[in-house]
Write an enzyme that holds these catalytic residues in place. Sequence first.
Site, PDB file in Angstrom:
ATOM      1  N   GLU A 177      26.730  13.912  25.390  1.00 19.98           N
ATOM      2  CA  GLU A 177      25.841  14.607  24.440  1.00 19.98           C
ATOM      3  C   GLU A 177      24.951  13.556  23.791  1.00 19.98           C
ATOM      4  O   GLU A 177      25.179  13.115  22.680  1.00 19.98           O
ATOM      5  CB  GLU A 177      26.626  15.437  23.414  1.00 19.98           C
ATOM      6  CG  GLU A 177      27.761  14.715  22.706  1.00 19.98           C
ATOM      7  CD  GLU A 177      28.239  15.505  21.476  1.00 19.98           C
ATOM      8  OE1 GLU A 177      27.465  16.283  20.905  1.00 19.98           O
ATOM      9  OE2 GLU A 177      29.404  15.317  21.089  1.00 19.98           O
TER      10      GLU A 177
ATOM     11  N   ASP B  54      30.017  -0.080  26.005  1.00 19.36           N
ATOM     12  CA  ASP B  54      28.740   0.593  26.211  1.00 19.36           C
ATOM     13  C   ASP B  54      28.712   1.078  27.658  1.00 19.36           C
ATOM     14  O   ASP B  54      28.974   0.307  28.583  1.00 19.36           O
ATOM     15  CB  ASP B  54      27.604  -0.411  25.956  1.00 19.36           C
ATOM     16  CG  ASP B  54      26.219   0.244  25.993  1.00 19.36           C
ATOM     17  OD1 ASP B  54      25.974   1.063  26.910  1.00 19.36           O
ATOM     18  OD2 ASP B  54      25.400  -0.071  25.123  1.00 19.36           O
ATOM     19  N   MET B  55      28.418   2.351  27.846  1.00 19.77           N
ATOM     20  CA  MET B  55      28.482   2.927  29.198  1.00 19.77           C
ATOM     21  C   MET B  55      27.578   2.191  30.174  1.00 19.77           C
ATOM     22  O   MET B  55      27.801   2.203  31.372  1.00 19.77           O
ATOM     23  CB  MET B  55      28.123   4.414  29.178  1.00 19.77           C
ATOM     24  CG  MET B  55      26.663   4.707  28.888  1.00 19.77           C
ATOM     25  SD  MET B  55      26.316   6.479  28.816  1.00 19.77           S
ATOM     26  CE  MET B  55      26.703   6.828  27.096  1.00 19.77           C
TER      27      MET B  55
ATOM     28  N   GLU C 108      16.587  10.154  22.407  1.00 22.40           N
ATOM     29  CA  GLU C 108      17.638   9.204  22.014  1.00 22.40           C
ATOM     30  C   GLU C 108      18.115   8.421  23.241  1.00 22.40           C
ATOM     31  O   GLU C 108      19.198   7.852  23.237  1.00 22.40           O
ATOM     32  CB  GLU C 108      18.764   9.931  21.273  1.00 22.40           C
ATOM     33  CG  GLU C 108      18.268  10.464  19.924  1.00 22.40           C
ATOM     34  CD  GLU C 108      19.338  11.166  19.090  1.00 22.40           C
ATOM     35  OE1 GLU C 108      20.526  11.083  19.446  1.00 22.40           O
ATOM     36  OE2 GLU C 108      18.969  11.796  18.083  1.00 22.40           O
TER      37      GLU C 108
ATOM     38  N   LYS D 289      27.763  24.724  19.907  1.00 22.28           N
ATOM     39  CA  LYS D 289      27.425  23.671  20.864  1.00 22.28           C
ATOM     40  C   LYS D 289      28.616  23.347  21.758  1.00 22.28           C
ATOM     41  O   LYS D 289      28.505  23.329  22.983  1.00 22.28           O
ATOM     42  CB  LYS D 289      26.966  22.412  20.116  1.00 22.28           C
ATOM     43  CG  LYS D 289      26.548  21.286  21.049  1.00 22.28           C
ATOM     44  CD  LYS D 289      25.945  20.107  20.309  1.00 22.28           C
ATOM     45  CE  LYS D 289      27.032  19.244  19.687  1.00 22.28           C
ATOM     46  NZ  LYS D 289      26.468  18.006  19.107  1.00 22.28           N
TER      47      LYS D 289
ATOM     48  N   PHE E 202      28.465  17.060  12.628  1.00 24.40           N
ATOM     49  CA  PHE E 202      28.050  17.647  13.890  1.00 24.40           C
ATOM     50  C   PHE E 202      29.212  18.165  14.725  1.00 24.40           C
ATOM     51  O   PHE E 202      29.022  19.023  15.576  1.00 24.40           O
ATOM     52  CB  PHE E 202      27.144  16.685  14.640  1.00 24.40           C
ATOM     53  CG  PHE E 202      25.871  16.541  13.886  1.00 24.40           C
ATOM     54  CD1 PHE E 202      24.988  17.614  13.844  1.00 24.40           C
ATOM     55  CD2 PHE E 202      25.585  15.416  13.149  1.00 24.40           C
ATOM     56  CE1 PHE E 202      23.828  17.531  13.103  1.00 24.40           C
ATOM     57  CE2 PHE E 202      24.437  15.335  12.405  1.00 24.40           C
ATOM     58  CZ  PHE E 202      23.553  16.389  12.377  1.00 24.40           C
TER      59      PHE E 202
ATOM     60  N   TYR F 107      29.334  12.037  12.186  1.00 23.84           N
ATOM     61  CA  TYR F 107      30.176  12.637  13.220  1.00 23.84           C
ATOM     62  C   TYR F 107      30.761  13.952  12.731  1.00 23.84           C
ATOM     63  O   TYR F 107      30.729  14.963  13.412  1.00 23.84           O
ATOM     64  CB  TYR F 107      31.331  11.695  13.582  1.00 23.84           C
ATOM     65  CG  TYR F 107      30.928  10.502  14.432  1.00 23.84           C
ATOM     66  CD1 TYR F 107      30.443  10.679  15.730  1.00 23.84           C
ATOM     67  CD2 TYR F 107      31.065   9.204  13.955  1.00 23.84           C
ATOM     68  CE1 TYR F 107      30.096   9.581  16.526  1.00 23.84           C
ATOM     69  CE2 TYR F 107      30.727   8.106  14.740  1.00 23.84           C
ATOM     70  CZ  TYR F 107      30.249   8.298  16.021  1.00 23.84           C
ATOM     71  OH  TYR F 107      29.909   7.226  16.796  1.00 23.84           O
TER      72      TYR F 107
END
Lengths: 683, 683
Positions: free
Chosen positions: A483, A467-468, A492, A380, A374, A371
């Site tokens: 993202e 979890d979405m 992914e 970004k 990035f 984490y």
Amino acid sequence: MTRRRPCSARKQQKQVALVCPGCPGPSKPRRKKMPLGERQGDKSDSRYCGVETDFDDDMPGVLTFNLQGGFDFVVAPLIDPSYRPSLGKADGNGTCVLPFAASDLVISPSQWSSHVVGRISSWIDLDSDNEELRMDSEIALKQEIAWASHLSLQACLLPPPRGVSCGNYARCVNQILQGLTNMQLWLRLPLEKSDVLDDSMDGVSDSVNGGHVIDSWEWWNSFRLLCEHHNQLSIALDILSSLPSVNSLGRWFGEPVRAAIIHTDSFLTNARGYPCLSRRHQNLMTGFFNHSVQIVISGKGVHNVCPSANPIDSYNKGMPRHPLRSYLDYVGFLYQRMDPLSEQERIELGYRDFLQSPLQPLMDNLEAQTYETFEKDRVKYSQYQRAISKALLERVSDEMASTITTVLMVVGAGRGPLVRASLQAAEETNRRLKVYAVEKNPNAVVTLHSLLKLEGWENIVSIVSSDMRCWNAPEKADILVSELLGSFGDNELSPECLDGAQRFLKEDGISIPSSYTSFIQPVTTSKLYNDVKAHKDLAHFETAYVVKLHSIARLAPPQPVFTFVHPNHSAEKNNQRYKKMCFEIPNDTGSVTVHGFAGYFDATLYEDVHLGIEPSTATPNMFSWFSIFFPLRTPIYVTAGSPIEVHFWRCTGATKVWYEWCVASPTVSPIHNTNGRSYWVGL
Amino acid sequence: MTRRRPCSARKQQKQVALVCPGCPGPSKPRRKKMPLGERQGDKSDSRYCGVETDFDDDMPGVLTFNLQGGFDFVVAPLIDPSYRPSLGKADGNGTCVLPFAASDLVISPSQWSSHVVGRISSWIDLDSDNEELRMDSEIALKQEIAWASHLSLQACLLPPPRGVSCGNYARCVNQILQGLTNMQLWLRLPLEKSDVLDDSMDGVSDSVNGGHVIDSWEWWNSFRLLCEHHNQLSIALDILSSLPSVNSLGRWFGEPVRAAIIHTDSFLTNARGYPCLSRRHQNLMTGFFNHSVQIVISGKGVHNVCPSANPIDSYNKGMPRHPLRSYLDYVGFLYQRMDPLSEQERIELGYRDFLQSPLQPLMDNLEAQTYETFEKDRVKYSQYQRAISKALLERVSDEMASTITTVLMVVGAGRGPLVRASLQAAEETNRRLKVYAVEKNPNAVVTLHSLLKLEGWENIVSIVSSDMRCWNAPEKADILVSELLGSFGDNELSPECLDGAQRFLKEDGISIPSSYTSFIQPVTTSKLYNDVKAHKDLAHFETAYVVKLHSIARLAPPQPVFTFVHPNHSAEKNNQRYKKMCFEIPNDTGSVTVHGFAGYFDATLYEDVHLGIEPSTATPNMFSWFSIFFPLRTPIYVTAGSPIEVHFWRCTGATKVWYEWCVASPTVSPIHNTNGRSYWVGL
């Protein structure tokens, strides 16, 4: 979500026998303290420069002369070129005595190994019609390489093949390669591609090949195919005064070129009488420097530089100046003139052409380090912030700014960088915002809670540990920000995740990103092919890798593969895809070998705000994504002008998503990764 | 010395899923007792004949009608051709109900399996530009094959690809193949090769392919390469009224053709109004019968044979005669008309396309059984006797016949067949003979001693129990006789043995054989390639096999490879060899796949007496040698008219001899068997 492991998590991969004749091991004393120059961070072999010499019985003298003259290593014959095994004098015991330049008692093995590349006798002709010459050649080649190996040389320079047919030469070299432990064999080849048979030729090719060369790359290709891509077989290119097209030169950067031998008569003369190179040669040299190719200077000094001025070398008081010193100085000048490596380049240096497995952020939880790495990608997040700002302005007019609260959900919030970008966008646009941060990794949720407290966001941001794909949202969102993209866009499983999250997006809601497309292009990359092959199994040839591509030749412009649009309002969501592509390689490139496909993505975050790594439109200074690489089990040979037909599939099953791929033309490959047997992404 | 193991020593190899729909297991009752006919020894599938039918809900009725009508099996659709998954009616539980012809309760699994080949719906088009049709096609194909598999069918007939590009079709079939346990998938293809695009076409291709076919073999080749030569993927050929050239037809005999579907409108009409086939079609049918290809008759009865005469089938009293009965009768007639298999052919039937390792008679001692089998080869020994007679007459004139005794040494005498041939030659020519029988196998020496006693040869023949390479002979020989040849001539090290034995041959002595030459030719042989591949290692791809070649296509005439002459009077004996060959495939053959090389030898025993297995000059009725087969690791695709450049090496080391080989054109293969790593013959 991320697309590669951060630097510190990198597993060091052992480089196989990277030849560096000028570079002894750390404990060995170096004779020469002065490579071509210092370039911060550049530790590649291209810092070193060699010189080609003739046979001389006094090898210690030759070595001293050249090293003190400024060169890092010599390329020298080890055996008197007039020796022939069938004429060899037998000593008392009937064994042959070879007229060697010097033994390992005269020069120590570490000296041999650090400063000498053995040049195999150039009379050797294994494809001669004369059987006696062929037999002599085989014996001599084996003897010379055995001797070089005994001296622990790091490399031998093999003479160029003499004609189109090199079957017996390759067979003999291939036999030798099986028994070599460390030494590299550099196959010498003229850097030459003539379109017409009677093209004027010069240098090596003229005497050796009788003017029949069309494209020396073809020799290389045949030779290495016969030797089955052996990783100790590499290339030394003779640079001639005329160069083939840029496209055809580009092919060599995907091949294992270890040395470029530049002849003194390929140099021009500048106004002051000094040697220099044409602009095209200069660009080529820069390419070599950037690809760890060592320069070797060869030939007689033909530029009579200030004979009276300074015959004494300033570095070596009292020693006569080396006759090729001005050429070396010019090569050093070109090296030092290069732009320094940027910080980002230096960080990424260690990743160049290093294969990594893509992350599986859906199945595995990321680590804090990942984490952190990035989150540092400012470019970004500033693109995300711009996109969110645009979306906020679009949804809420200035008049309603103080009354309407936009509901924004960050799905896959991680440790919060998109939450921050969203809040900054709201501040920037003066819009009221309510944020849900949905995250499935319970470890990241802990950090999120701390962040809220620290930043005082408790009233605006709600954290959802779920979890979405299965969260029951209390209300619907105006904007969904995620993202979830990998190097290949959908790899992914962003499509599957966002299809799940779409349940709680309003009918007219916005997804950021709103679409993304993957791209591929065919590439030559001998290095990656050999790294994949080293695993000796099928599975590694049917896996896509994340990799900082460097030593590759990009053979044709990238083409789009799969596109996904969000939100997806079609009745039956179907994330299977099939794409057939046809790549045309520029005609002046010549024939090529395709080792696989480089993959990229480009995403539209919102309207004109995009983000991506597709080379022609890549977002500058963004470092979150390297490319992806899809290998081919058998490299495909493509003759000049033939199109390459490629098929890619995105397949979906109950528990996984995978790609299959194949080449259908000019030759037909097997379908790779059938049923995701070797590589898949878990749902 | 011998070149293969005798029959009884053969290890039985399990045939992988050889489809024989008309042939149930031994315990299952057969409905039909009458194949095309009885041919002694022929147990191949080509005895059975099928019929193609349309969809019918009453499958039991269809089956009874056709089996009683004389056919062995039906090729029938399993699902209503109007069904589409995207339009499928959902039942109460939301699952689709397929309009199946019949379930496994109506017809038993053993009936299904013995008598039905499932014909997959022909509307399926996996390479359509219409995505919905593509998706429907994928679902339907998977459902139909799953159903066929549930019914334990032995094969399904896949519809022909619809165009040049069949990537998605192949991908889908390839996915299915990974999960199939026993069932074969027959890819239906028109037997068609047109040189011009607007060639007139008929039958299947016209409607299906819109006249764009050039060579249906190309489809097959692409399809099977994409599916990686899967051994459950095979071919059903539609035989049309016009046939391509004989050379192009020959290719298919190296491919896994399981069925030939012959259409009623491809039949001609004879003088009596009965269906018959053209001479070329008849020859093709014979080829199919000889290669285990089953015939399937398809279409409507277009020959209105004697409508009034005999509408009732004589075999099935009271049943109406099957409308295609006259076609079946004609096919049966062609089958029964074939020459019966010779005894030799019947013995060798079990060896067809069965890979064996060559013997190593130098390293290993042969078994008594092996000797016995090969001693039975009368033709071979009569050739030897002829050669010895000629040599005796040449060496000793009639005048000297009673005074001069010729010294003849049999080197490698085994159990004595050459001793016998020598003595018979002496008797025939009235020459005086003294024989030394040199044999290294002590077990064979025991037999030799018994033989001498039995035959009363003690005064003429001396037995020497020794390896010829180290025997100290008491005198020198006039004639040296040996049988050390392998299928590839020198592959059992005859050159090395005879070089050793030459020490005790007089300066002007004679060696029988006096020379021998090996030959190779490129072949298509899908069966052998898959058998080699099944071992899943490199070594088996780099080994030469002794094999009775049958299901192969010989693509170009054999060419000589290595020649050895005895005695060898050169100063330095060198048995290394290198040969580059270039094969031209006849232009009308079309493109081909080369799976490897068939190898042979021809030997000159003495003067005009030769012995060999090179097809164009093979000694008739000799059975001691099968061919040799050198596989290629990757089959080579050769476009029509491209020459094939092949390199072969015979390499020699201190303890072994081996071959290396490669293809250099049209594509470059790796060099096989480098340093004899996989396959060698011990000295």
